[in-house]
Every structure is written in structure tokens, then in C-alpha cells.
Design an enzyme around this catalytic site. Structure first.
Site, PDB file in Angstrom:
ATOM      1  N   ASP A  40       0.843  -1.201   0.000  1.00 50.12           N
ATOM      2  CA  ASP A  40       0.000   0.000   0.000  1.00 50.12           C
ATOM      3  C   ASP A  40       0.878   1.250   0.000  1.00 50.12           C
ATOM      4  O   ASP A  40       2.062   1.188   0.366  1.00 50.12           O
ATOM      5  CB  ASP A  40      -0.907  -0.013   1.246  1.00 50.12           C
ATOM      6  CG  ASP A  40      -2.089   0.949   1.125  1.00 50.12           C
ATOM      7  OD1 ASP A  40      -2.203   1.660   0.108  1.00 50.12           O
ATOM      8  OD2 ASP A  40      -2.904   0.980   2.071  1.00 50.12           O
ATOM      9  N   GLY A  53      -4.773   7.482   4.604  1.00 49.26           N
ATOM     10  CA  GLY A  53      -6.192   7.849   4.570  1.00 49.26           C
ATOM     11  C   GLY A  53      -6.486   9.049   3.698  1.00 49.26           C
ATOM     12  O   GLY A  53      -7.622   9.525   3.664  1.00 49.26           O
ATOM     13  N   GLY A  54      -5.457   9.521   2.971  1.00 53.08           N
ATOM     14  CA  GLY A  54      -5.701  10.618   2.031  1.00 53.08           C
ATOM     15  C   GLY A  54      -6.791  10.260   1.027  1.00 53.08           C
ATOM     16  O   GLY A  54      -7.543  11.117   0.564  1.00 53.08           O
ATOM     17  N   GLU A 109      -7.929  -0.283   5.145  1.00 51.98           N
ATOM     18  CA  GLU A 109      -6.481  -0.472   5.013  1.00 51.98           C
ATOM     19  C   GLU A 109      -5.892  -0.987   6.327  1.00 51.98           C
ATOM     20  O   GLU A 109      -5.042  -1.890   6.328  1.00 51.98           O
ATOM     21  CB  GLU A 109      -5.811   0.841   4.621  1.00 51.98           C
ATOM     22  CG  GLU A 109      -6.152   1.274   3.204  1.00 51.98           C
ATOM     23  CD  GLU A 109      -5.646   2.661   2.837  1.00 51.98           C
ATOM     24  OE1 GLU A 109      -5.516   2.923   1.638  1.00 51.98           O
ATOM     25  OE2 GLU A 109      -5.392   3.477   3.737  1.00 51.98           O
TER      26      GLU A 109
END
Ligand code: 5RP
Length: 228
Positions: free
Chosen positions: A89, A103-104, A111
Site C-alpha cells: 500500500d 487515509g488521504g 487499510e
């Protein structure tokens, strides 16, 4: 190289990492965002080798499926007693200890769930994401909509930062995102734990207690590997 070329370069190295380290037929966790999208496009070439993927968002699920990569429900993976050796990720910021702000793209909760189950968390990003201290990037928190105001007040009190509602955005789980601006996070593990105690917060975007195990960082000089 521009930023997009850096993302593609790190995605190729991550594909090679998966080819070398994921057991034949193994389950791969796949993250969300533009760097993760480059990675998804790269692993299409490993289709016959990957047993299945667990997606950290609906967007990722759709992209994986568009390449014909099988996507499994995490509950089924766990119920069948299967493991997930690798999760790949991106990140919005990552520090020297491989703690991250994520978390943008608003997928932080899924996630974090997928990352918690993974054997090795491989973070892929370009050099602009590497920082000495987390917090310049606004810290996202997924919140239950009815708790937004009370959570905001507690966040101001706890962090001194400025929570802002991500306008017009609803997560895959039907919740809202508060982005906390103006932070300088000296102890990410401690802050992550404090934020977890706020009622109404579903998940916070600090990935410190379970940070990355491997960082693949795209620089102008090539992709650098850092292990935790
Ligand atoms: C999504 C994320 C992404 O990993 C993060 O926002 C980085 O995205 P990008 O690769 O597009 O810069 O946490 O929720």
C-alpha cells in the site's frame, strides 16, 4: 522523473518483490490510491501466480477485477484459515521508523484491517512522502456522522490541531472523514492509542503501532529499500 514516473518505478519494484516473496498461490493484500493503482496494473502480469487478492477499498476491488485478478472477501480468507503473507500500500507520509499517516484517499479503516492481518506490510511511495516528523499532511479520521461535532471538540482539546470535515466525501463504510490540520506528531504510537479511545472515531489514519515492515521509496537515484 516526474511524480507519476516515480510511482510507476516503485510499483514495478513492488511487483518484483511480490514475485520473489509471495508463495505460489498466496493471498496478497492490496492498498488504495494512485501509487497502489500503478501497483495493481503491474501485478496483472502475475495473475496466474497470485492465489487471490484482498482489496482495501471498493475502488481497488474494481481495478483488480478489471485485470481479471481474483478478489476475496477477508472474512472468507480468515474462515478458511488462510494467511496473507504480504500487503502492499501507499502512504501520505512515512517517517524513519516506518510509521505512517494514511487515509488521504479515505480508505484508512479497511487499510488498517487488511494491514493488521498481513505478514509483511510493504509501503510504496515516492520520496516526497518521507518526513522526519509526521503531521504536515492532515491526519484523517473516519467518524460516525452523528458524532462528528463531539469528536471534533475532543480532537482540538487532545491535539491542538484543527479538524476539518472532508466535504462531500463518504467512506466505503458510510461514514465521514475529519482531517486534522496543523499537527506535529512527536510520538505517533501514543497519539494513535489516544485517538482510538475517542467514542465515535471508527479509525484514525496513524499507522504507527503496526507500521510498515518494508519501505520501497522511489527517488531520482532509484528505488531505495528500508526494512524496519
Ligand atoms: C488511501 C491511502 C493512500 O495510501 C494514500 O493516500 C497515498 O495515496 P497516493 O498513492 O495516491 O499518494 O492511504 O486511503
Amino acid at each position: 522523473m516526474n511524480q507519476n514516473e516515480l510511482k510507476q518505478a516503485v510499483a514495478r519494484v513492488a511487483r518484483d518483490y511480490v514475485a520473489a516473496h509471495l508463495p505460489e498461490g498466496g493471498i496478497l493484500g492490496v492498498g488504495t490510491g494512485s501509487t497502489a493503482n500503478c501497483f495493481i496494473d503491474e501485478i496483472a502480469s502475475l495473475k496466474g501466480r497470485i492465489g487471490g487478492c484482498v482489496a482495501s477499498s471498493e475502488a481497488t476491488r474494481l481495478r483488480l477485477e478489471s485485470h481479471g485478478l481474483p478478489v476475496f472477501d477477508l472474512n472468507d480468507v480468515v474462515a478458511r484459515g488462510l494467511s496473507m503473507p504480504i500487503y502492499v500500500d501507499g502512504a501520505d507520509e512515512i517517517d524513519g521508523q516506518l510509521a505512517m499517516i494514511k487515509g488521504g484517499g479515505g480508505a484508512l479503516t479497511r487499510e488498517k484491517i487488511v494491514a493488521a492481518m498481513a505478514g509483511t506490510f510493504v509501503c510504496i511511495c515516492d520520496a516526497s512522502k518521507k518526513v522526519a516528523t509526521l503531521g504536515n499532511f492532515p491526519l484523517p479520521l473516519e467518524v460516525i456522522p452523528m458524532a462528528r461535532e463531539q469528536v471534533s471538540r475532543q480532537l482540538i482539546e487532545l491535539t491542538g490541531g484543527e479538524p476539518r470535515l472532508r466535504a462531500g466525501f463518504i467512506t466505503d463504510n458510510g461514514n465521514e472523514i475529519l482531517d486534522v490540520h496543523g499537527l506535529s506528531i512527536s510520538d505517533p504510537v501514543a497519539l494513535e492509542e489516544k485517538l482510538e479511545r475517542i467514542i465515535g472515531v471508527v479509525c484514525n489514519g496513524l499507522f504507527a503501532r503496526r507500521g510498515a515492515d518494508v519501505l520501497l521509496l522511489a527517488t531520482q537515484e532509484g528505488v531505495i529499500t528500508q526494512q524496519r
